[in-house]
Motif scaffolding. Structure first.
Motif, PDB file in Angstrom:
ATOM      1  N   PHE A 129       0.801  -1.222   0.000  1.00 55.08           N
ATOM      2  CA  PHE A 129       0.000   0.000   0.000  1.00 55.08           C
ATOM      3  C   PHE A 129       0.840   1.280   0.000  1.00 55.08           C
ATOM      4  O   PHE A 129       0.489   2.247  -0.690  1.00 55.08           O
ATOM      5  CB  PHE A 129      -0.973  -0.009   1.179  1.00 55.08           C
ATOM      6  CG  PHE A 129      -1.911   1.158   1.187  1.00 55.08           C
ATOM      7  CD1 PHE A 129      -2.820   1.353   0.156  1.00 55.08           C
ATOM      8  CD2 PHE A 129      -1.888   2.071   2.225  1.00 55.08           C
ATOM      9  CE1 PHE A 129      -3.685   2.437   0.157  1.00 55.08           C
ATOM     10  CE2 PHE A 129      -2.746   3.162   2.239  1.00 55.08           C
ATOM     11  CZ  PHE A 129      -3.648   3.341   1.203  1.00 55.08           C
ATOM     12  N   PRO A 130       1.946   1.360   0.758  1.00 52.73           N
ATOM     13  CA  PRO A 130       2.760   2.587   0.676  1.00 52.73           C
ATOM     14  C   PRO A 130       3.239   2.901  -0.739  1.00 52.73           C
ATOM     15  O   PRO A 130       3.324   4.076  -1.127  1.00 52.73           O
ATOM     16  CB  PRO A 130       3.936   2.280   1.612  1.00 52.73           C
ATOM     17  CG  PRO A 130       3.370   1.318   2.606  1.00 52.73           C
ATOM     18  CD  PRO A 130       2.436   0.448   1.807  1.00 52.73           C
ATOM     19  N   ASN A 131       3.548   1.866  -1.533  1.00 50.56           N
ATOM     20  CA  ASN A 131       3.965   2.102  -2.921  1.00 50.56           C
ATOM     21  C   ASN A 131       2.802   2.639  -3.750  1.00 50.56           C
ATOM     22  O   ASN A 131       2.990   3.499  -4.632  1.00 50.56           O
ATOM     23  CB  ASN A 131       4.481   0.795  -3.533  1.00 50.56           C
ATOM     24  CG  ASN A 131       5.729   0.292  -2.840  1.00 50.56           C
ATOM     25  OD1 ASN A 131       6.497   1.066  -2.266  1.00 50.56           O
ATOM     26  ND2 ASN A 131       5.938  -1.015  -2.853  1.00 50.56           N
ATOM     27  N   PHE A 132       1.611   2.140  -3.468  1.00 56.56           N
ATOM     28  CA  PHE A 132       0.414   2.630  -4.153  1.00 56.56           C
ATOM     29  C   PHE A 132       0.203   4.112  -3.848  1.00 56.56           C
ATOM     30  O   PHE A 132      -0.041   4.927  -4.741  1.00 56.56           O
ATOM     31  CB  PHE A 132      -0.791   1.799  -3.700  1.00 56.56           C
ATOM     32  CG  PHE A 132      -2.129   2.315  -4.160  1.00 56.56           C
ATOM     33  CD1 PHE A 132      -2.631   1.976  -5.403  1.00 56.56           C
ATOM     34  CD2 PHE A 132      -2.900   3.128  -3.334  1.00 56.56           C
ATOM     35  CE1 PHE A 132      -3.867   2.441  -5.827  1.00 56.56           C
ATOM     36  CE2 PHE A 132      -4.137   3.601  -3.738  1.00 56.56           C
ATOM     37  CZ  PHE A 132      -4.627   3.253  -4.990  1.00 56.56           C
ATOM     38  N   VAL A 133       0.308   4.477  -2.569  1.00 59.37           N
ATOM     39  CA  VAL A 133       0.115   5.869  -2.153  1.00 59.37           C
ATOM     40  C   VAL A 133       1.141   6.783  -2.820  1.00 59.37           C
ATOM     41  O   VAL A 133       0.803   7.865  -3.322  1.00 59.37           O
ATOM     42  CB  VAL A 133       0.207   6.001  -0.628  1.00 59.37           C
ATOM     43  CG1 VAL A 133       0.196   7.465  -0.200  1.00 59.37           C
ATOM     44  CG2 VAL A 133      -0.942   5.250   0.044  1.00 59.37           C
ATOM     45  N   ALA A 134       2.402   6.348  -2.848  1.00 60.63           N
ATOM     46  CA  ALA A 134       3.451   7.158  -3.459  1.00 60.63           C
ATOM     47  C   ALA A 134       3.176   7.403  -4.935  1.00 60.63           C
ATOM     48  O   ALA A 134       3.371   8.518  -5.448  1.00 60.63           O
ATOM     49  CB  ALA A 134       4.804   6.476  -3.278  1.00 60.63           C
ATOM     50  N   ARG A 135       2.699   6.385  -5.629  1.00 57.50           N
ATOM     51  CA  ARG A 135       2.389   6.521  -7.055  1.00 57.50           C
ATOM     52  C   ARG A 135       1.210   7.473  -7.267  1.00 57.50           C
ATOM     53  O   ARG A 135       1.238   8.327  -8.178  1.00 57.50           O
ATOM     54  CB  ARG A 135       2.080   5.134  -7.617  1.00 57.50           C
ATOM     55  CG  ARG A 135       1.590   5.112  -9.046  1.00 57.50           C
ATOM     56  CD  ARG A 135       2.677   5.211 -10.080  1.00 57.50           C
ATOM     57  NE  ARG A 135       2.104   5.058 -11.394  1.00 57.50           N
ATOM     58  CZ  ARG A 135       1.922   3.874 -12.011  1.00 57.50           C
ATOM     59  NH1 ARG A 135       2.325   2.762 -11.416  1.00 57.50           N
ATOM     60  NH2 ARG A 135       1.379   3.814 -13.198  1.00 57.50           N
ATOM     61  N   VAL A 136       0.181   7.355  -6.436  1.00 56.56           N
ATOM     62  CA  VAL A 136      -0.976   8.237  -6.556  1.00 56.56           C
ATOM     63  C   VAL A 136      -0.563   9.686  -6.293  1.00 56.56           C
ATOM     64  O   VAL A 136      -0.964  10.607  -7.019  1.00 56.56           O
ATOM     65  CB  VAL A 136      -2.098   7.816  -5.581  1.00 56.56           C
ATOM     66  CG1 VAL A 136      -3.218   8.859  -5.578  1.00 56.56           C
ATOM     67  CG2 VAL A 136      -2.651   6.451  -5.969  1.00 56.56           C
TER      68      VAL A 136
END
Length: 301
Positions: free
Chosen positions: A104-111
């Motif tokens: 999830f942290p990688n998802f947030v960073a991409r968003v």
């Protein structure tokens, strides 16, 4: 007629509640009610039946609902095409505990990189609770085990997990092949029936015609791991996720015949929701999902 009025109407009708719609739009309930009243005055039609507790659209409201959804989608596309691409506003969605603890942290960073003006509002919960909120329109999407059975929802598989039986080494030896006798002798600890994983386990038990006389449940994957490493019973975990516990000799892998099925994780969204924000976040989740990541807290050796 304004887009804000249509937006207020759309969410009140979708959620069946002025209060929930106001929370969703980050406005007061009085402000939302005022927008809807202004829209009704402009159209010369009553859009909600206000005699009950829920916000039920009238016939005129039902005719307007598709138009309102289309107008909000057009607005989203205009902002995307003319405004340089980034989605604005907020998105409320559901994820599982495992996703929150891994990719999830990688998802947030991409968003944040692609849509810096989009506010993310995640909710971490079990599968069934998130699906109910998604169907009611309280969430934009949910990334949980699937696919969903409801015809109102669509699902796209973004990954899968391999599960295996585990125990503390003081309870069972590494490589033990589980039999019906083991399930009689050792308590099985699982997530509550609200979890998609628990539902998959029940199907596996039924296929094997096995009975579990002693079962413990909890609502947290982290707590579940702690209970098993303490030696209170046996359970099943994503093999990759608990590798640190196996390397530290806190858990040992057990065998079963047949093995546990793999569990698919899906991006779920409402079939009628074609907004750009949902489409864009579905793409990002597909591209950032990584179910090979392990538990973030490696146990001490």
């Amino acid at each position: 007629m304004t887009l804000k009025q249509l937006e207020a109407f759309y969410w009140a009708a979708t959620l069946g509640s002025f209060s929930l719609a106001a929370t969703r739009l980050h406005v007061t309930q009085s402000s939302l009610s005022k927008r809807i009243a202004e829209l009704e005055d402009d159209l010369g039609s009553v859009l909600f039946d206000r005699t009950g507790q829920r916000a039920i659209p009238t016939d005129a409201g039902l005719r307007l609902l598709d138009h309102a959804a289309h107008m909000l989608e057009v607005e989203s596309r205009i902002r995307s095409d003319v405004g340089g691409g980034p989605v604005r506003g907020s998105s409320r969605f559901g994820i599982s505990e495992l996703i929150a603890a891994t990719w999830f942290p990688n998802f947030v960073a991409r968003v944040q990189l692609e849509h810096p003006h989009l506010t993310l509002e995640p909710q971490v919960d079990l599968t069934n609770g998130l699906l109910r909120k998604l169907e009611r329109g309280e969430l934009d999407f949910a990334i949980i085990p699937g696919p969903a059975a409801s015809p109102a929802l669509l699902s796209e598989k973004i990954g899968e997990l391999e599960y295996c039986w585990m125990a503390a080494p003081q309870r069972l030896a590494k490589g033990t092949t589980l039999t019906a006798h083991h399930f009689q002798e050792h308590p099985v600890i699982t997530l509550s029936p609200e979890a998609g994983l628990a539902q998959a386990f029940e199907r596996w038990l039924a296929a094997q015609e096995l009975q579990i006389p002693r079962a413990l449940t909890c609502n947290s994957l982290t707590a579940l791991i702690a209970l098993v490493t303490a030696g209170l019973g046996i359970s099943f975990f994503p093999r990759r996720y608990v590798e640190p516990y196996v390397r530290a000799a806190k858990l040992v892998e057990l065998k079963s015949d047949p093995p546990l099925p793999r569990l698919a994780y899906c991006f779920h969204w409402r079939a009628a929701d074609t907004r750009m924000a949902v489409t864009s976040l579905r793409t990002i989740s597909r591209e950032t999902a990584d179910f090979t990541l392990t538990a973030p807290l490696v146990p001490a050796t």
